[in-house]
Structure formats: C-alpha cells, structure tokens
Design a protein around this motif. Structure first.
Motif, mmCIF file in Angstrom:
data_model
loop_
_atom_site.group_PDB
_atom_site.id
_atom_site.type_symbol
_atom_site.label_atom_id
_atom_site.label_comp_id
_atom_site.label_asym_id
_atom_site.label_seq_id
_atom_site.Cartn_x
_atom_site.Cartn_y
_atom_site.Cartn_z
ATOM 1 N N THR A 27 -3.916 13.928 -2.617
ATOM 2 C CA THR A 27 -4.204 14.981 -1.651
ATOM 3 C C THR A 27 -5.595 14.802 -1.049
ATOM 4 O O THR A 27 -5.793 14.991 0.154
ATOM 5 C CB THR A 27 -4.098 16.363 -2.324
ATOM 6 O OG1 THR A 27 -2.806 16.495 -2.904
ATOM 7 C CG2 THR A 27 -4.315 17.481 -1.322
ATOM 8 N N ALA A 28 -6.562 14.421 -1.877
ATOM 9 C CA ALA A 28 -7.917 14.195 -1.363
ATOM 10 C C ALA A 28 -7.934 13.058 -0.351
ATOM 11 O O ALA A 28 -8.489 13.185 0.749
ATOM 12 C CB ALA A 28 -8.875 13.900 -2.519
ATOM 13 N N GLY B 143 0.799 -1.221 0.000
ATOM 14 C CA GLY B 143 0.000 0.000 0.000
ATOM 15 C C GLY B 143 0.830 1.269 0.000
ATOM 16 O O GLY B 143 0.448 2.279 -0.602
ATOM 17 N N PHE B 144 1.984 1.265 0.686
ATOM 18 C CA PHE B 144 2.835 2.450 0.697
ATOM 19 C C PHE B 144 3.418 2.705 -0.689
ATOM 20 O O PHE B 144 3.503 3.853 -1.136
ATOM 21 C CB PHE B 144 3.955 2.286 1.725
ATOM 22 C CG PHE B 144 3.522 2.536 3.145
ATOM 23 C CD1 PHE B 144 2.188 2.704 3.475
ATOM 24 C CD2 PHE B 144 4.458 2.591 4.167
ATOM 25 C CE1 PHE B 144 1.782 2.923 4.789
ATOM 26 C CE2 PHE B 144 4.080 2.824 5.487
ATOM 27 C CZ PHE B 144 2.744 2.988 5.798
ATOM 28 N N HIS B 145 3.839 1.649 -1.351
ATOM 29 C CA HIS B 145 4.358 1.787 -2.718
ATOM 30 C C HIS B 145 3.277 2.373 -3.624
ATOM 31 O O HIS B 145 3.527 3.286 -4.426
ATOM 32 C CB HIS B 145 4.810 0.423 -3.233
ATOM 33 C CG HIS B 145 5.467 0.459 -4.571
ATOM 34 N ND1 HIS B 145 5.619 -0.655 -5.364
ATOM 35 C CD2 HIS B 145 5.994 1.484 -5.284
ATOM 36 C CE1 HIS B 145 6.216 -0.313 -6.490
ATOM 37 N NE2 HIS B 145 6.457 0.967 -6.466
ATOM 38 N N MET B 146 2.048 1.865 -3.509
ATOM 39 C CA MET B 146 0.961 2.342 -4.358
ATOM 40 C C MET B 146 0.578 3.787 -4.018
ATOM 41 O O MET B 146 0.229 4.575 -4.899
ATOM 42 C CB MET B 146 -0.263 1.433 -4.198
ATOM 43 C CG MET B 146 -0.047 0.002 -4.687
ATOM 44 S SD MET B 146 0.417 -0.097 -6.429
ATOM 45 C CE MET B 146 2.209 -0.193 -6.316
ATOM 46 N N ALA B 147 0.636 4.149 -2.739
ATOM 47 C CA ALA B 147 0.313 5.525 -2.350
ATOM 48 C C ALA B 147 1.332 6.496 -2.938
ATOM 49 O O ALA B 147 0.972 7.584 -3.411
ATOM 50 C CB ALA B 147 0.267 5.644 -0.834
ATOM 51 N N LYS C 231 -11.520 5.709 -6.388
ATOM 52 C CA LYS C 231 -11.544 4.807 -7.541
ATOM 53 C C LYS C 231 -10.157 4.739 -8.182
ATOM 54 O O LYS C 231 -9.683 3.649 -8.551
ATOM 55 C CB LYS C 231 -12.579 5.294 -8.550
ATOM 56 C CG LYS C 231 -12.764 4.386 -9.754
ATOM 57 C CD LYS C 231 -13.612 3.178 -9.452
ATOM 58 C CE LYS C 231 -14.016 2.437 -10.701
ATOM 59 N NZ LYS C 231 -14.901 1.298 -10.448
ATOM 60 N N SER C 232 -9.494 5.866 -8.324
ATOM 61 C CA SER C 232 -8.153 5.885 -8.901
ATOM 62 C C SER C 232 -7.187 5.056 -8.077
ATOM 63 O O SER C 232 -6.366 4.298 -8.616
ATOM 64 C CB SER C 232 -7.639 7.331 -9.007
ATOM 65 O OG SER C 232 -8.405 8.081 -9.912
ATOM 66 N N PHE C 233 -7.279 5.178 -6.743
ATOM 67 C CA PHE C 233 -6.388 4.421 -5.858
ATOM 68 C C PHE C 233 -6.667 2.924 -5.945
ATOM 69 O O PHE C 233 -5.747 2.111 -6.053
ATOM 70 C CB PHE C 233 -6.556 4.922 -4.429
ATOM 71 C CG PHE C 233 -5.565 4.350 -3.443
ATOM 72 C CD1 PHE C 233 -4.222 4.249 -3.761
ATOM 73 C CD2 PHE C 233 -5.987 3.918 -2.194
ATOM 74 C CE1 PHE C 233 -3.303 3.736 -2.844
ATOM 75 C CE2 PHE C 233 -5.092 3.413 -1.272
ATOM 76 C CZ PHE C 233 -3.742 3.321 -1.596
ATOM 77 N N VAL C 234 -7.937 2.550 -5.910
ATOM 78 C CA VAL C 234 -8.302 1.133 -5.959
ATOM 79 C C VAL C 234 -7.908 0.514 -7.301
ATOM 80 O O VAL C 234 -7.443 -0.640 -7.358
ATOM 81 C CB VAL C 234 -9.806 0.955 -5.676
ATOM 82 C CG1 VAL C 234 -10.258 -0.466 -5.958
ATOM 83 C CG2 VAL C 234 -10.113 1.323 -4.226
ATOM 84 N N ARG D 168 2.506 10.498 -7.397
ATOM 85 C CA ARG D 168 3.160 10.945 -8.627
ATOM 86 C C ARG D 168 2.178 11.020 -9.794
ATOM 87 O O ARG D 168 2.197 11.978 -10.570
ATOM 88 C CB ARG D 168 4.303 9.977 -8.994
ATOM 89 C CG ARG D 168 5.461 9.970 -8.021
ATOM 90 C CD ARG D 168 6.644 9.205 -8.587
ATOM 91 N NE ARG D 168 6.312 7.833 -8.923
ATOM 92 C CZ ARG D 168 6.383 6.816 -8.092
ATOM 93 N NH1 ARG D 168 6.761 7.028 -6.830
ATOM 94 N NH2 ARG D 168 6.095 5.584 -8.475
ATOM 95 N N GLU D 169 1.312 10.001 -9.944
ATOM 96 C CA GLU D 169 0.444 9.915 -11.116
ATOM 97 C C GLU D 169 -0.790 10.803 -11.020
ATOM 98 O O GLU D 169 -1.284 11.303 -12.025
ATOM 99 C CB GLU D 169 0.000 8.456 -11.329
ATOM 100 C CG GLU D 169 1.121 7.510 -11.713
ATOM 101 C CD GLU D 169 0.601 6.112 -11.995
ATOM 102 O OE1 GLU D 169 -0.637 5.909 -11.969
ATOM 103 O OE2 GLU D 169 1.420 5.209 -12.244
ATOM 104 N N ASP D 170 -1.331 10.959 -9.808
ATOM 105 C CA ASP D 170 -2.580 11.712 -9.633
ATOM 106 C C ASP D 170 -2.506 12.492 -8.327
ATOM 107 O O ASP D 170 -3.114 12.100 -7.322
ATOM 108 C CB ASP D 170 -3.770 10.735 -9.632
ATOM 109 C CG ASP D 170 -5.111 11.439 -9.751
ATOM 110 O OD1 ASP D 170 -5.161 12.664 -9.531
ATOM 111 O OD2 ASP D 170 -6.115 10.763 -10.070
ATOM 112 N N PRO D 171 -1.751 13.602 -8.310
ATOM 113 C CA PRO D 171 -1.564 14.363 -7.061
ATOM 114 C C PRO D 171 -2.871 14.821 -6.425
ATOM 115 O O PRO D 171 -2.982 14.855 -5.201
ATOM 116 C CB PRO D 171 -0.707 15.561 -7.499
ATOM 117 C CG PRO D 171 -0.053 15.124 -8.768
ATOM 118 C CD PRO D 171 -1.020 14.197 -9.439
#
Length: 474
Positions: free
Chosen positions: A334-335, A318-322, A399-402, A327-330
């Motif tokens: 932030t949200a 999860g930390f790697h993905m966060a 949704k972007s994170f999942v 980087r990909e969707d600041p």
C-alpha cells in the motif's frame, strides 16, 4: 520457424505460477503515527546557511540541525545514510546514487555527528563517514513549507501530477453500475485476446525466436510480440554482430523512441560516465527511465561484445513480485502503490538534459490492478517529498520489495552471446526489472551492448495489424 516460442504461444508452456492474483482491490493507506518531533517550518532560501548546532536524537533516529537564523530542521538517519555524497556512494560524473539499497541498513543508528569547516560530518556504526553541505541540507528540509518550495522550483510551479491518467478512470467507479463495469472489463479482456500475462520465476525458459525470421515472416513476428506481451521477455537469436540491428528491428514495428540518450545508446564502460550503466560495476534490479513521467514501455538490448568475465544479466517479473508483496506485506504494498517518489536524471548525451518526475514505485489503476513498476535506485532523487512521519515507512517498504525481488528463486539469470549470430533480448520495461553483474573491463574491447526503446502504443499497434494479416482478426 519458432522453436520454443511456437510451443509457448500455442500451449502457454510457462503457465501462471501459483498465487497470481486476478484483480485485487487497492486498500486505503493506513494511518501512521507521527513522530514526537516534527520539522519546524523552513521555507527554502538561497544563500549559505550557517549551522549553529547538529544533534543526534537517537531515540527518534533523527538528526536535528539548529540554524543561525533560529530555525531548526529534522532529518531521518536512514535518509541521510541513503544519500551520502561521498565517491563510494555517489557516481560523481552522473550525480547518481551508486549505493545499492541492498547495502543500506534502513534502521541504521549514528555513532557521531560533528561540525567541521561548516559541514555536517557523520560517522555511522560501520565507521563509514558522510559529509553534508548545509545549503544542500537546508534545501531538503522535511517541513511542509520547504518541501512545497522545492517542488515548485523543480517543477516550475506546475503540478508534477497534473495530467496523470490511468487505464480505468476513477469516475467509472462512481458513474457505472456493477454490471456495466463488468461488461467493460470483459470487453478489455476480449481485446487483449490470449495476451493474459503469465507470471514466472527463476525456472523460466526464456522464449526464443530467430532474428531474421522475425524481420521477414509475419507469423514469426506475431508470435514474438504475443510472447513479449504475455511473458514480458523474448530472446532473438542470430543477429549480425554489429551496431544498427536494433534500428532494423524497430522498423518491423514502427519506429524507435528518441530519448536524451539518443535513438540508440551504447552500454559500455566509459570514462566520466553520465549513467551508472556506463560503468563495469554491478547494476541492481531496476526499470529504465522512471525519471520520465512516461517511461519507455519496451526495451531492446543487442550483445555486440561480451565481457570475458562477469556481465551476466538478471531479470525479475516485477508484476509477480508486486502481487507477492501484496500478499506477504500489505502495508508495504500500500505504501509503495500510494506514495509519490521523486526521480531525477541530468547530464549531456544526445543533448543536455535535466529531467524530473514523480512516480509511484508500484503503479496501480483505480481498481488496484498493476500498471507499471517504476524503480531505479540510481536515479531515485535525494529529494524525498514526504512528511517526516512517512519516511521510515517508505524505506522499510522499499527494502521489503527489493529483498523480495532479489531472492534467488525469483531471479532469472542469463548470459547474452556476441559474435556471428549474436543475441538480442526484448523485454517489457513496465513490468520487468533487469540488472547486471559486475564485469572485468578491458577498455575499448570491453563489453558492449547497444540499446533502444519503443513505446507500448507502437508495439500493440503492430501486434493488432499482424493479427489481422496472419489470422484474419477483425
């Protein structure tokens, strides 16, 4: 002794993947435009409210409810679809969401809305139907007055965020000179020694140790806990194939954390399940117990019996993905690192319980460093304490994170083995998200895992003690 684990600890065999950020700064939440419509003030009141009219505002993607008392409320289409109360979307026995976020269209429209038997009935574009009780809707009105009233009821007039603390106090930013702050950061790094986290993806070879050697040998136990801290997951092979082994393992550290599900808990397909994990269905990637303000830090799972078909385990860093999301969707990062989300869990197990929390999906400290991931779609509450104009931002960001979590190159899949010399997996519940594929249930002889929790305080305490005894660290 330690086979793969020894090599991993000594050489850092997994290696930090490219793109891992050191300590990126947390940026301020961008200003988001308000919708042209805002919910009228509607304090929560008990009783059975009557609906005069329900109208879909398609351009704004909002449902407007006009009440008999002359007030009105607005509800986002996405929130309504996400919280459908039908048996396909909600596990009734646990009052938990079974609709996977991967199956939710966060930009959904609405085909039809009508009033039927004083219920609001909605037909969605895929012809799925949802019915909502007026009292349930009115209680969850998105006006600031209604949200405040409901939060006071849920948290008994106490601030749900009181007492929240983070590893690097915000006051240090104001009171310390840059050189002093750097000295403290260096000190923290030195205290962790070689435990700097290493990010990984689907190519991870999970570190492995022998279960009985961990119990008997200090050097082996130290290697286990250091790899658990650095990589976030370690396999222990060769455990006896009966319940009670996790209690033995916990005594090697200190003690188990008691929760409402007991000191240990049995993950099986159960009738009238009080948790979505106690079914044979797919479990989407999640962390355990975000419905607590302080979720357990470490989780153990012991494979007592495996399914004949299905039941493979999945895990993601999860930390790697966060960091990748940052980087990909600041805007999404932030949200998710600034908006507080309600989680809930209620039922009866070790005792009856009704817990409620507010957590950020991506928890960061005042320097923007990752602290914890808090995400379980099943226990994410239907109560969403956000102003109307932030609801769509939240859903789009989540949704972007999942979707990032679920990309095959990011997911490590493994199958736990039962029987003589069965498997125990130990992992960081603050960092990793884990899931399970659906499996064929065979009643009493179905898949059976025993689970348990510990806190990082106890684990790090034992790690420091083992370092002193094995290496003479002071």
């Amino acid at each position: 002794m330690l086979s793969y684990l020894t090599r991993l600890v000594s050489r850092g065999a997994t290696g930090a993947l490219k793109g891992a950020s050191s300590h990126p700064q947390l940026v301020k939440m961008p200003c988001v435009r308000n919708q042209t419509l805002a919910a009228a003030p509607l304090p929560f009141s008990r009783g059975s409210p009557g609906v005069r009219e329900a109208q879909a505002l398609h351009q704004e993607r909002l449902l407007q409810i006009s009440w008999d008392d002359g007030s009105s409320s607005l509800y986002p289409f996405t929130w309504l679809r996400d919280n459908c109360q039908c048996p396909l979307c909600t596990l009734q026995s646990a009052q938990a969401r079974s609709l996977l976020l991967s199956h939710l269209d966060v930009h959904t429209g609405m085909d039809q809305v009508q009033l039927m038997d004083n219920k609001v009935s909605i037909t969605w574009p895929d012809q799925h139907m949802s019915e909502f009780d007026p009292e349930w809707l009115k209680k969850r009105c998105f006006s600031s007055e209604a949200r405040q009233a409901l939060q006071e009821e849920l948290f008994l007039n106490e601030s749900p965020l009181s007492g929240k603390s983070f590893p690097f106090p915000a006051t240090w930013n104001r009171d310390l000179r840059p050189s002093e702050k750097n000295e403290l950061l260096c000190l923290f790094s030195a205290l962790e020694g070689c435990l700097e986290r290493e990010y990984w993806d689907s190519s991870l070879q999970i570190p492995t140790a022998d279960f009985e050697e961990v119990l008997q040998d200090d050097k082996t136990a130290l290697g286990w806990l250091e790899a658990l801290r650095r990589i976030g997951i370690v396999y222990l092979r060769g455990a006896p194939p009966e319940q009670g082994q996790l209690a033995r393992l916990s005594r090697r550290i200190g003690y188990l954390r008691l929760t409402f599900y007991g000191h240990t808990w049995q993950v099986q397909d159960k009738p009238q399940a009080n948790n979505v994990a106690y079914t044979s269905g797919e479990l989407s990637l999640h962390t355990d117990y975000p419905a607590l303000h302080h979720p357990p830090g470490v989780q153990f799972l012991h494979c007592v019996r495996q399914a004949d078909e299905g039941g493979e385990s999945e895990v993601v860093d999860g930390f790697h993905m966060a960091e990748q999301l940052r980087r990909e969707d600041p805007e999404a990062f932030t949200a998710l690192s600034s908006l507080w989300v309600d989680f809930t869990d209620s039922g009866a197990d070790y005792c009856d319980f009704s817990v409620q929390s507010k957590n950020r999906i991506i928890d960061v400290d005042s320097e923007g460093r990752l602290v914890r991931i808090n995400y379980n779609n099943a226990t994410r509450d239907s109560v969403l304490d956000l102003p109307l104009h932030q609801v769509q931002l939240f859903y789009s960001s989540l949704k972007s994170f999942v979707e990032l979590l679920s990309r095959p190159p990011n997911v490590c899949t493994y199958r736990m083995q039962p029987g003589h010399g069965s498997d125990v997996v130990t992992f960081d519940n603050w960092r990793l998200l884990h899931g399970r594929r659906s499996y064929m249930s065979r009643g009493q002889n179905s898949r059976h895992l025993e689970g348990a929790y510990l806190d990082w305080d106890e684990v790090m305490s034992r790690l420091r003690i083992l370092r002193r005894s094995v290496r003479g660290d002071r």
